[in-house]
Design an enzyme around this catalytic site. Structure first.
Site, PDB file in Angstrom:
ATOM      1  CG  HIS A  79      -1.943  -1.087   1.216  1.00 14.24           C
ATOM      2  ND1 HIS A  79      -3.189  -0.977   0.648  1.00 14.24           N
ATOM      3  CD2 HIS A  79      -1.867  -2.350   1.716  1.00 14.24           C
ATOM      4  CE1 HIS A  79      -3.848  -2.113   0.811  1.00 14.24           C
ATOM      5  NE2 HIS A  79      -3.066  -2.968   1.447  1.00 14.24           N
ATOM      6  CG  ASN A 152      -7.785  -4.411   0.860  1.00 17.88           C
ATOM      7  OD1 ASN A 152      -7.138  -3.402   1.124  1.00 17.88           O
ATOM      8  ND2 ASN A 152      -7.232  -5.607   0.769  1.00 17.88           N
ATOM      9  CE1 TYR A 367      -2.105  -4.607   9.354  1.00 18.91           C
ATOM     10  CE2 TYR A 367      -2.281  -2.460   8.341  1.00 18.91           C
ATOM     11  CZ  TYR A 367      -2.506  -3.821   8.299  1.00 18.91           C
ATOM     12  OH  TYR A 367      -3.120  -4.374   7.218  1.00 18.91           O
TER      13      TYR A 367
HETATM   14 FE1  HDD Z   1      -2.352  -4.744   5.573  1.00 17.97          FE
HETATM   15  C1  HDD Z   1      -0.912  -1.721   5.188  1.00 17.97           C
HETATM   16  C2  HDD Z   1      -5.311  -3.512   4.316  1.00 17.97           C
HETATM   17  C3  HDD Z   1      -3.716  -7.900   5.650  1.00 17.97           C
HETATM   18  C4  HDD Z   1       0.392  -5.879   7.146  1.00 17.97           C
HETATM   19  N1  HDD Z   1      -2.992  -2.965   4.876  1.00 17.97           N
HETATM   20  C5  HDD Z   1      -2.244  -1.829   4.825  1.00 17.97           C
HETATM   21  C6  HDD Z   1      -3.046  -0.751   4.311  1.00 17.97           C
HETATM   22  C7  HDD Z   1      -4.285  -1.266   4.058  1.00 17.97           C
HETATM   23  C8  HDD Z   1      -4.250  -2.661   4.426  1.00 17.97           C
HETATM   24  C9  HDD Z   1      -5.473  -0.528   3.501  1.00 17.97           C
HETATM   25  C10 HDD Z   1      -2.568   0.653   4.063  1.00 17.97           C
HETATM   26  C11 HDD Z   1      -2.943   1.590   5.170  1.00 17.97           C
HETATM   27  C12 HDD Z   1      -2.511   2.985   4.804  1.00 17.97           C
HETATM   28  O1  HDD Z   1      -3.158   3.580   3.928  1.00 17.97           O
HETATM   29  O2  HDD Z   1      -1.532   3.435   5.369  1.00 17.97           O
HETATM   30  N2  HDD Z   1      -4.121  -5.563   5.008  1.00 17.97           N
HETATM   31  C13 HDD Z   1      -5.227  -4.871   4.602  1.00 17.97           C
HETATM   32  C14 HDD Z   1      -6.342  -5.774   4.508  1.00 17.97           C
HETATM   33  C15 HDD Z   1      -5.890  -7.010   4.878  1.00 17.97           C
HETATM   34  C16 HDD Z   1      -4.505  -6.872   5.204  1.00 17.97           C
HETATM   35  C17 HDD Z   1      -7.733  -5.364   4.091  1.00 17.97           C
HETATM   36  C18 HDD Z   1      -6.641  -8.295   4.977  1.00 17.97           C
HETATM   37  C19 HDD Z   1      -7.887  -8.376   5.297  1.00 17.97           C
HETATM   38  N3  HDD Z   1      -1.757  -6.561   6.238  1.00 17.97           N
HETATM   39  C20 HDD Z   1      -2.478  -7.729   6.221  1.00 17.97           C
HETATM   40  C21 HDD Z   1      -1.757  -8.761   6.928  1.00 17.97           C
HETATM   41  C22 HDD Z   1      -0.588  -8.180   7.370  1.00 17.97           C
HETATM   42  C23 HDD Z   1      -0.619  -6.806   6.925  1.00 17.97           C
HETATM   43  C24 HDD Z   1      -2.233 -10.173   7.127  1.00 17.97           C
HETATM   44  C25 HDD Z   1       0.524  -8.769   8.168  1.00 17.97           C
HETATM   45  C26 HDD Z   1       0.401  -9.720   9.022  1.00 17.97           C
HETATM   46  N4  HDD Z   1      -0.546  -3.962   6.000  1.00 17.97           N
HETATM   47  C27 HDD Z   1       0.421  -4.604   6.695  1.00 17.97           C
HETATM   48  C28 HDD Z   1       1.608  -3.730   6.987  1.00 17.97           C
HETATM   49  C29 HDD Z   1       1.176  -2.373   6.389  1.00 17.97           C
HETATM   50  C30 HDD Z   1      -0.176  -2.697   5.790  1.00 17.97           C
HETATM   51  C31 HDD Z   1       2.905  -4.282   6.567  1.00 17.97           C
HETATM   52  C32 HDD Z   1       2.143  -1.714   5.426  1.00 17.97           C
HETATM   53  C33 HDD Z   1       2.224  -0.284   5.861  1.00 17.97           C
HETATM   54  C34 HDD Z   1       1.429  -0.206   7.061  1.00 17.97           C
HETATM   55  O3  HDD Z   1       0.958  -1.430   7.392  1.00 17.97           O
HETATM   56  O4  HDD Z   1       1.223   0.787   7.706  1.00 17.97           O
HETATM   57  O5  HDD Z   1       1.818  -3.639   8.338  1.00 17.97           O
END
Ligand code: HDD
Length: 693
Positions: A79, A152, A367
């Site tokens: 993202h 999402n 997160y």
């Molecule tokens: Fe995630 C970012 C949505 C599963 C780990 N995720 C992130 C963002 C969104 C989502 C919208 C961006 C937020 C922003 O605008 O800053 N993610 C989802 C959805 C998931 C999902 C809808 C499943 C239902 N994510 C998911 C899992 C993991 C992560 C299973 C790890 C175990 N996601 C992250 C992250 C991020 C992230 C690596 C990257 C940057 C951040 O968090 O801030 O931690």
């Protein structure tokens, strides 16, 4: 501009220094270093002599260069590319029966929000229109703390357990030994992983559908995905799923259009959101709806609601609209707000709690961890976009970039030395977790109820309209054609056979496979679930020009009256109208008046509009018939199923472009017909312009 006013660093110094700071005049503040030292020369560094080396002593130049060198922070691992805006959520229906969360109980209250919409795979600077899921993250600054709904635009996910997330992301990101492809799942490692991960099949159906190429961020749905718990005053729990429904209706791009927009306007979706908010027209607005159900209801579902690869069809648990969100304020500074905003599914408020969904459970951890590295330490909550707007107090202290100045000697609790200020104490009304009985043995086993991977994928595919099914098949053919390893293509077609034999046959034919591959073993028999019309995008689109855009191509001698009447009619129907001409300076119209253009033809192709008009004099049409950008303007508008208005001159260009007459190609004089046709794509035309699998 960075200044005292904006960074909250205190008021301007008085006295002699204050006078020095007022010297610039004309309303310009005096340029200073970060120490507030007025700068006399911002063009030349300090040199040993006029042609000599720069001196180390030049603290002004060094400070400027050093700060510049440190401007970048790590981008989000997923993202990374996003667009954010401020707004509000207004509750229209109380949920007090289910939850104590005040944002859902105080009807008429407006809770400030920050919303960031993103692509998943691409880097920060990648294009806006790849085939991808879109992130839909909302931070509600509630009276009881920040609540983040991090979802999402698709209601399911690829995997059931967070432990698989790093594998999924490594597979879809550019391949590590070559650094490509960027912002795309159309490559071997992604489809290799997917073909070995049957639980991802339902998400693949969504990802290959037109939902993965939204026309506007304001025209896509959003989903909280997981089940959460609402808790009432007695601690009784009700499960809840969240849905965002766009007021402008859902609309997607045509794939060929998405590909061309990626070149024509890399920032297509971001610019669109910016223009909507800045102009105040068609502000991005979504209704928030909830699905509410009990543990007993859940026991009757033919799937496990704790499995994030499953939806609860709207026909099974109806949506209840409880309020709406409006985004009405663009950021002042992209980095400070959109880049630094830190969402976290663990940010819940009293009255809302998690479910045991194993994907959600991992997210609760991940997160915060990622913010610590991305934003450089534990005080990122103090960045204004992340800080709560309600009072907050605790005894955490110090750390990198501490901006607070806690007073007093007591930074612990309980304490007896806390005279002024008093220590913060826990309250009975504070956050409480649901009381959920727990028994059984520790295990790394997934429950049997998570084992059916194909039934909802089938339900999704079969709930699509015929054209949507064709688009989905075409998307699979496109993506799998980019996969070099034949074995992986075949494995995917094997999975598709469990979903729908006809789909598998279409994709196999599109790929030119020799024979049908065997399907893999399915852990559970595939069920024929009731079709869900709510899953169709075309079936749920709203025929309207509201919030859409119309482009009018004109040149020297174009009919001034025709331009005016078409423009007025489109604007009255709620559209934004842009005039496009071979020269951005414009042209002289039939009435002898000069008309500037909003965009130059080569840089403003028809792909950036929802409908177009071609209004040309005979001479201009003759000239533009040998101008590829003009011919392509008409050809693409036709191929992308758009309504086209034209006059006699315009018709000559349309003929050159091979535009055939149909209901969507109308005379410009019939403005009413044009407006009507422009409210939707010309779906009937598709079979004439494209071979669909
Ligand atoms: Fe995630 C970012 C949505 C599963 C780990 N995720 C992130 C963002 C969104 C989502 C919208 C961006 C937020 C922003 O605008 O800053 N993610 C989802 C959805 C998931 C999902 C809808 C499943 C239902 N994510 C998911 C899992 C993991 C992560 C299973 C790890 C175990 N996601 C992250 C992250 C991020 C992230 C690596 C990257 C940057 C951040 O968090 O801030 O931690």
């Amino acid at each position: 501009m960075a200044s005292n006013d904006q960074n909250g660093g205190g008021s301007a110094p008085k006295g002699q220094a204050g006078e020095l700071h007022q010297q610039a005049g004309d309303g310009h503040p005096v340029l200073t270093t970060n120490q507030g030292v007025p700068v006399a020369d911002n063009q030349n560094s300090l040199r040993a002599h006029d042609r000599g080396p720069t001196l180390l002593e030049d603290f002004i130049s060094r400070e400027k260069l050093t700060h510049f060198d440190h401007e970048r922070i790590p981008e989000r691992v997923v993202h990374a590319r996003g667009t954010g805006a401020h707004g509000y959520f207004e509750l229209t229906e109380s949920l007090a029966q289910y939850t104590t969360a005040r944002l859902f109980t105080e009807v008429g209250e407006r809770t400030p929000v920050f919303c960031r919409l993103s692509t998943v795979v691409g880097n920060k600077g990648s294009m806006d229109t790849p085939r991808d899921a879109r992130g839909f993250a909302t931070k509600f600054y509630t009276k009881d703390g920040n609540y983040d709904l991090v979802g999402n635009n698709m209601p399911v996910f690829f995997i059931q357990d967070a432990i698989k997330f790093p594998d999924l992301v490594h597979a879809v990101k550019p391949e590590p030994d070559r650094g490509f492809p960027q912002a795309s799942g159309a490559h071997d490692t992604f489809w290799d992983f997917i073909s070995l991960m049957p639980e991802s099949m339902h998400m693949i159906m969504w990802l290959m559908s037109d939902r993965a190429i939204p026309r506007s961020l304001a025209m896509m749905e959003g989903f909280g995905i997981h089940s959460f718990r609402f808790l009432d005053a007695e601690g009784r729990a009700t499960f809840v799923k969240f849905h965002w429904k766009p007021r402008l209706g859902m609309q997607s791009l045509v794939w060929d259009e998405a590909v061309k927009i990626a070149g024509a306007d890399n920032d297509f979706n971001r610019r669109d959101l910016h223009d909507r908010i800045k102009s105040g027209k068609a502000l991005p607005t979504w209704d928030l709806a909830v699905q509410l159900f009990t543990e007993e209801d859940a026991a009757q579902f033919p799937f496990d609601h704790l499995d994030a690869t499953k939806i609860i069809p709207e026909e099974l648990v109806p949506l209840k609209v409880v309020g709406h969100m409006v985004l009405d304020r663009w950021v002042d500074n992209f980095f400070a707000e959109t880049e630094q905003v830190a969402f976290c599914p663990a940010n819940v408020v009293p009255g809302i709690d998690f479910s045991e969904d194993p994907l959600l459970q991992g997210r609760i951890f991940s997160y915060l961890d990622t913010q610590l590295i991305r934003l450089g330490g534990p005080n990122f909550q103090q960045i204004p976009v992340n800080a709560p707007k309600c009072p907050f107090a605790n005894h955490q202290q110090d750390g990198f970039m501490q901006m607070g100045r806690p007073k007093g000697r007591v930074m612990y609790e309980p304490a007896s030395l806390d005279e002024d200020p008093k220590t913060a104490r826990a309250t009975a009304g504070g956050f409480r977790s649901a009381t959920v009985p727990a028994s059984g043995q520790r295990t790394r086993l997934r429950p049997e109820s998570f084992a059916d991977h194909y039934s909802q994928a089938r339900q999704f595919y079969r709930s699509q309209q015929p054209l949507e099914q064709a688009h989905l098949a075409a998307a699979l053919v496109f993506e799998l054609s980019k996969v070099e390893t034949v074995r992986i293509r075949e494995a995917m077609v094997g999975h598709l056979r469990h979903i729908d034999e006809d789909l598998a046959a279409r994709v196999a034919a599109g790929l030119g496979l020799q024979g049908m591959p065997e399907p893999p073993d399915a852990a559970r028999p595939v069920q024929d679930l009731p079709l869900s019309p709510a899953l169709s995008l075309i079936g749920n689109s709203v025929p309207t020009l509201e919030g859409r855009s119309v482009g009018i191509l004109f040149d020297e001698g174009s009919d001034a009256a025709a331009i005016k009447s078409l423009r007025d009619a489109a604007m009255a129907a709620g559209a934004m109208v842009k005039l496009v001409a071979p020269k951005v300076g414009g042209a002289t119209l039939s009435d002898g008046k000069h008309q500037p253009a909003d965009g130059q033809l080569a840089g403003t192709p028809s792909v950036v509009f929802d409908a177009v008009a071609v209004l040309l004099s005979a001479d201009a049409a003759h000239k533009l018939r040998s101008e590829a950008a003009a011919v392509q303007f008409a050809k693409d508008a036709f191929g992308h199923l758009k309504a086209i208005a034209h006059d006699a001159g315009g018709k000559a260009l349309l003929d050159e472009a091979g535009v055939m007459p149909d209901a969507g190609v109308v005379m410009a004089t019939d403005t009413a017909a044009f407006i009507e046709q422009a409210k939707t794509r010309q779906w009937d035309r598709e079979v004439k312009v494209r071979t669909l699998p």
